[in-house]
Design a protein around this motif. Structure first.
Motif, PDB file in Angstrom:
ATOM      1  N   SER A 176       0.740  -1.279  -0.071  1.00 31.30           N
ATOM      2  CA  SER A 176      -0.052   0.094  -0.026  1.00 31.30           C
ATOM      3  C   SER A 176       0.972   1.326   0.141  1.00 31.30           C
ATOM      4  N   ASP A 177       2.209   1.081   0.016  1.00 30.48           N
ATOM      5  CA  ASP A 177       3.106   2.227  -0.074  1.00 30.48           C
ATOM      6  C   ASP A 177       3.596   2.441  -1.355  1.00 30.48           C
ATOM      7  N   LEU A 178       2.899   3.326  -2.295  1.00 31.90           N
ATOM      8  CA  LEU A 178       3.223   3.651  -3.690  1.00 31.90           C
ATOM      9  C   LEU A 178       4.787   4.088  -3.809  1.00 31.90           C
ATOM     10  N   GLY A 179       5.586   4.389  -2.855  1.00 32.13           N
ATOM     11  CA  GLY A 179       6.793   4.759  -3.010  1.00 32.13           C
ATOM     12  C   GLY A 179       7.683   3.560  -3.452  1.00 32.13           C
ATOM     13  N   GLU A 180       7.197   2.313  -2.776  1.00 36.64           N
ATOM     14  CA  GLU A 180       7.537   1.055  -3.125  1.00 36.64           C
ATOM     15  C   GLU A 180       7.658   0.600  -4.673  1.00 36.64           C
TER      16      GLU A 180
END
Length: 83
Positions: free
Chosen positions: A30-34
């Protein structure tokens, strides 16, 4: 995804090794930075234009220009998501 692949194993259409290999190549977050470094992203959020557009907007800032986006939309105009 796990249930789908498990069903393939049960039905003899997929080996356990193939299922495990497929699962090892998938990532859920859910971490779009990943998503930095991803070449293909398939979103599957609720069928709300605002939600999908927000995710695409964030991904547009995180992903490389050559990355591909795909949407799991059934009725929203894809052209509005790409705007």
């Amino acid at each position: 995804m796990i249930a789908y692949l498990d069903r393939g194993v049960r039905n003899g259409k997929l080996s356990e090794n193939a299922r495990d290999a497929a699962l090892s190549r998938l990532a859920v977050t859910s971490d779009l930075g990943e998503f930095t470094g991803c070449h293909l992203v398939i979103e599957a959020v609720a069928e709300r234009l605002e939600a999908k557009a927000a995710i695409f907007g964030t991904l547009d800032k995180v992903l490389a220009p050559e990355a591909k986006f795909a949407s799991n939309t059934s009725f929203l105009p894809i052209t509005e998501l790409a705007a």
